[in-house]
Design a protein around this motif. Sequence first.
Motif, PDB file in Angstrom:
ATOM      1  N   VAL A  21      18.244  -1.737  28.451  1.00 50.60           N
ATOM      2  CA  VAL A  21      19.523  -1.050  28.663  1.00 50.60           C
ATOM      3  C   VAL A  21      19.817  -0.732  29.855  1.00 50.60           C
ATOM      4  O   VAL A  21      18.889  -0.614  30.942  1.00 50.60           O
ATOM      5  N   THR A  22      21.153  -0.756  30.287  1.00 48.37           N
ATOM      6  CA  THR A  22      21.643  -0.461  31.534  1.00 48.37           C
ATOM      7  C   THR A  22      22.908   0.663  31.602  1.00 48.37           C
ATOM      8  O   THR A  22      23.511   0.649  30.439  1.00 48.37           O
ATOM      9  N   ALA A  23      22.815   1.125  32.572  1.00 47.49           N
ATOM     10  CA  ALA A  23      23.759   2.258  32.660  1.00 47.49           C
ATOM     11  C   ALA A  23      24.356   2.235  34.200  1.00 47.49           C
ATOM     12  O   ALA A  23      23.744   1.840  35.102  1.00 47.49           O
ATOM     13  N   GLU A  24      25.700   2.235  34.492  1.00 45.95           N
ATOM     14  CA  GLU A  24      26.553   2.225  35.796  1.00 45.95           C
ATOM     15  C   GLU A  24      27.273   3.370  36.012  1.00 45.95           C
ATOM     16  O   GLU A  24      27.784   3.841  34.916  1.00 45.95           O
ATOM     17  N   VAL A  25      27.114   4.136  37.210  1.00 43.73           N
ATOM     18  CA  VAL A  25      28.023   4.764  37.631  1.00 43.73           C
ATOM     19  C   VAL A  25      28.808   4.586  38.964  1.00 43.73           C
ATOM     20  O   VAL A  25      28.142   4.052  39.756  1.00 43.73           O
ATOM     21  N   VAL A  26      30.091   4.647  39.135  1.00 43.63           N
ATOM     22  CA  VAL A  26      30.779   4.264  40.119  1.00 43.63           C
ATOM     23  C   VAL A  26      31.658   5.380  40.563  1.00 43.63           C
ATOM     24  O   VAL A  26      32.438   6.029  39.972  1.00 43.63           O
ATOM     25  N   TYR A  27      31.657   5.501  41.926  1.00 43.65           N
ATOM     26  CA  TYR A  27      32.051   6.616  42.676  1.00 43.65           C
ATOM     27  C   TYR A  27      33.015   6.208  43.562  1.00 43.65           C
ATOM     28  O   TYR A  27      32.757   5.060  44.360  1.00 43.65           O
ATOM     29  N   ARG A  52      23.952  14.158  48.371  1.00 42.14           N
ATOM     30  CA  ARG A  52      24.183  14.920  47.223  1.00 42.14           C
ATOM     31  C   ARG A  52      24.761  13.984  45.990  1.00 42.14           C
ATOM     32  O   ARG A  52      24.631  13.979  44.874  1.00 42.14           O
ATOM     33  N   LEU A  53      25.964  13.066  46.633  1.00 44.13           N
ATOM     34  CA  LEU A  53      26.515  12.140  45.646  1.00 44.13           C
ATOM     35  C   LEU A  53      25.471  11.320  45.105  1.00 44.13           C
ATOM     36  O   LEU A  53      25.879  10.980  43.990  1.00 44.13           O
ATOM     37  N   PHE A  54      24.607  10.723  45.890  1.00 44.78           N
ATOM     38  CA  PHE A  54      23.702   9.713  45.138  1.00 44.78           C
ATOM     39  C   PHE A  54      22.770  10.394  44.310  1.00 44.78           C
ATOM     40  O   PHE A  54      22.212   9.912  43.186  1.00 44.78           O
ATOM     41  N   GLU A  55      22.327  11.677  44.626  1.00 43.97           N
ATOM     42  CA  GLU A  55      21.411  12.280  43.915  1.00 43.97           C
ATOM     43  C   GLU A  55      22.274  12.532  42.279  1.00 43.97           C
ATOM     44  O   GLU A  55      21.657  12.529  41.285  1.00 43.97           O
ATOM     45  N   GLN A  56      23.562  12.955  42.477  1.00 43.05           N
ATOM     46  CA  GLN A  56      24.207  13.208  41.103  1.00 43.05           C
ATOM     47  C   GLN A  56      24.637  11.840  40.630  1.00 43.05           C
ATOM     48  O   GLN A  56      24.434  11.878  39.435  1.00 43.05           O
ATOM     49  N   GLY A  57      24.774  10.940  41.351  1.00 41.61           N
ATOM     50  CA  GLY A  57      24.977   9.554  40.674  1.00 41.61           C
ATOM     51  C   GLY A  57      23.725   9.031  39.996  1.00 41.61           C
ATOM     52  O   GLY A  57      23.806   8.412  38.612  1.00 41.61           O
ATOM     53  N   GLN A  58      22.471   9.116  40.365  1.00 42.50           N
ATOM     54  CA  GLN A  58      21.283   8.817  39.782  1.00 42.50           C
ATOM     55  C   GLN A  58      21.053   9.575  38.619  1.00 42.50           C
ATOM     56  O   GLN A  58      20.457   9.056  37.468  1.00 42.50           O
ATOM     57  N   ARG A  59      21.253  10.825  38.465  1.00 40.59           N
ATOM     58  CA  ARG A  59      21.128  11.691  37.380  1.00 40.59           C
ATOM     59  C   ARG A  59      22.115  11.410  36.312  1.00 40.59           C
ATOM     60  O   ARG A  59      21.701  11.236  35.100  1.00 40.59           O
ATOM     61  N   LYS A  60      23.372  11.147  36.836  1.00 38.92           N
ATOM     62  CA  LYS A  60      24.394  10.665  35.492  1.00 38.92           C
ATOM     63  C   LYS A  60      23.756   9.420  35.166  1.00 38.92           C
ATOM     64  O   LYS A  60      23.953   9.212  33.751  1.00 38.92           O
ATOM     65  N   ALA A  61      23.443   8.401  35.757  1.00 35.78           N
ATOM     66  CA  ALA A  61      22.910   6.865  35.146  1.00 35.78           C
ATOM     67  C   ALA A  61      21.934   7.142  34.434  1.00 35.78           C
ATOM     68  O   ALA A  61      21.690   6.438  33.465  1.00 35.78           O
ATOM     69  N   LEU A  62      20.836   8.062  34.848  1.00 35.69           N
ATOM     70  CA  LEU A  62      19.669   8.381  33.888  1.00 35.69           C
ATOM     71  C   LEU A  62      20.083   8.935  32.485  1.00 35.69           C
ATOM     72  O   LEU A  62      19.769   8.446  31.343  1.00 35.69           O
ATOM     73  N   GLN A  67      21.289   8.015  26.664  1.00 35.50           N
ATOM     74  CA  GLN A  67      22.090   7.873  25.564  1.00 35.50           C
ATOM     75  C   GLN A  67      22.461   6.722  24.882  1.00 35.50           C
ATOM     76  O   GLN A  67      22.317   6.350  23.675  1.00 35.50           O
ATOM     77  N   ARG A  68      22.495   5.464  25.862  1.00 35.80           N
ATOM     78  CA  ARG A  68      22.297   4.168  25.249  1.00 35.80           C
ATOM     79  C   ARG A  68      21.046   3.689  24.410  1.00 35.80           C
ATOM     80  O   ARG A  68      21.070   3.066  23.565  1.00 35.80           O
ATOM     81  N   ALA A  69      19.960   4.228  24.962  1.00 31.06           N
ATOM     82  CA  ALA A  69      18.789   4.161  24.549  1.00 31.06           C
ATOM     83  C   ALA A  69      18.716   4.748  23.203  1.00 31.06           C
ATOM     84  O   ALA A  69      18.239   4.101  22.027  1.00 31.06           O
ATOM     85  N   GLN A  70      19.058   5.967  22.824  1.00 32.73           N
ATOM     86  CA  GLN A  70      19.220   6.690  21.672  1.00 32.73           C
ATOM     87  C   GLN A  70      20.108   5.974  20.654  1.00 32.73           C
ATOM     88  O   GLN A  70      19.409   6.110  19.516  1.00 32.73           O
ATOM     89  N   ARG A  71      21.061   5.414  20.985  1.00 37.35           N
ATOM     90  CA  ARG A  71      21.850   4.812  20.151  1.00 37.35           C
ATOM     91  C   ARG A  71      21.055   3.277  19.282  1.00 37.35           C
ATOM     92  O   ARG A  71      21.540   2.956  18.425  1.00 37.35           O
ATOM     93  N   LEU A  72      20.062   2.869  20.147  1.00 39.11           N
ATOM     94  CA  LEU A  72      19.285   1.987  19.615  1.00 39.11           C
ATOM     95  C   LEU A  72      18.175   2.419  18.725  1.00 39.11           C
ATOM     96  O   LEU A  72      17.303   1.463  18.321  1.00 39.11           O
ATOM     97  N   GLY A  73      17.869   3.730  18.659  1.00 37.64           N
ATOM     98  CA  GLY A  73      16.912   4.464  18.208  1.00 37.64           C
ATOM     99  C   GLY A  73      15.550   4.354  18.924  1.00 37.64           C
ATOM    100  O   GLY A  73      14.537   4.686  18.273  1.00 37.64           O
ATOM    101  N   ALA A  74      15.591   4.525  20.247  1.00 37.06           N
ATOM    102  CA  ALA A  74      14.528   4.641  21.056  1.00 37.06           C
ATOM    103  C   ALA A  74      13.961   6.074  21.235  1.00 37.06           C
ATOM    104  O   ALA A  74      14.655   6.982  20.962  1.00 37.06           O
ATOM    105  N   ASP A  75      12.604   6.047  21.411  1.00 37.94           N
ATOM    106  CA  ASP A  75      11.829   7.245  21.829  1.00 37.94           C
ATOM    107  C   ASP A  75      11.683   7.475  23.305  1.00 37.94           C
ATOM    108  O   ASP A  75      11.564   8.635  23.769  1.00 37.94           O
ATOM    109  N   ALA A  76      11.891   6.212  23.847  1.00 37.09           N
ATOM    110  CA  ALA A  76      11.510   6.221  25.388  1.00 37.09           C
ATOM    111  C   ALA A  76      12.248   4.903  25.990  1.00 37.09           C
ATOM    112  O   ALA A  76      12.625   3.932  25.446  1.00 37.09           O
ATOM    113  N   VAL A  77      12.326   5.264  27.234  1.00 39.15           N
ATOM    114  CA  VAL A  77      12.698   4.008  28.102  1.00 39.15           C
ATOM    115  C   VAL A  77      11.918   3.770  29.251  1.00 39.15           C
ATOM    116  O   VAL A  77      11.494   4.871  29.892  1.00 39.15           O
ATOM    117  N   ILE A  78      11.076   2.676  29.284  1.00 37.57           N
ATOM    118  CA  ILE A  78      10.021   2.258  30.210  1.00 37.57           C
ATOM    119  C   ILE A  78      10.726   1.425  31.240  1.00 37.57           C
ATOM    120  O   ILE A  78      11.621   0.672  30.990  1.00 37.57           O
TER     121      ILE A  78
END
Length: 108
Positions: A21-27, A52-62, A67-78
Amino acid sequence: MILTTTDVIQGAVVQSYLGIVTAEVVYGSNFLRDFLASIRDFVGGRTGSYERLFEQGQRKALEELQQRAQRLGADAVIGIEIDTGTINIDQSGVLLLITATGTAVKIR
């Protein structure tokens, strides 16, 4: 949901691997933030607005990764990795890119 940079979760067994799973955030650039950062470059010191911008972006990316992992039925992302970079759009500025990638798994 468990999110971890490690390949194993202590006390848990990976039942199945559900995929990458991959997530992208662009500012976009911000004139005021860029101006203040250029002053910091000149006189030295940390650039709090970008930190602060990078901290917020990392949080949003996680959050998006979860969310993308949950759509696959995952319990965790390793094996999560977070990367940052820039995309030059033209002479007027750059875009800041933050990506998070990991493996969605079902654990027991």
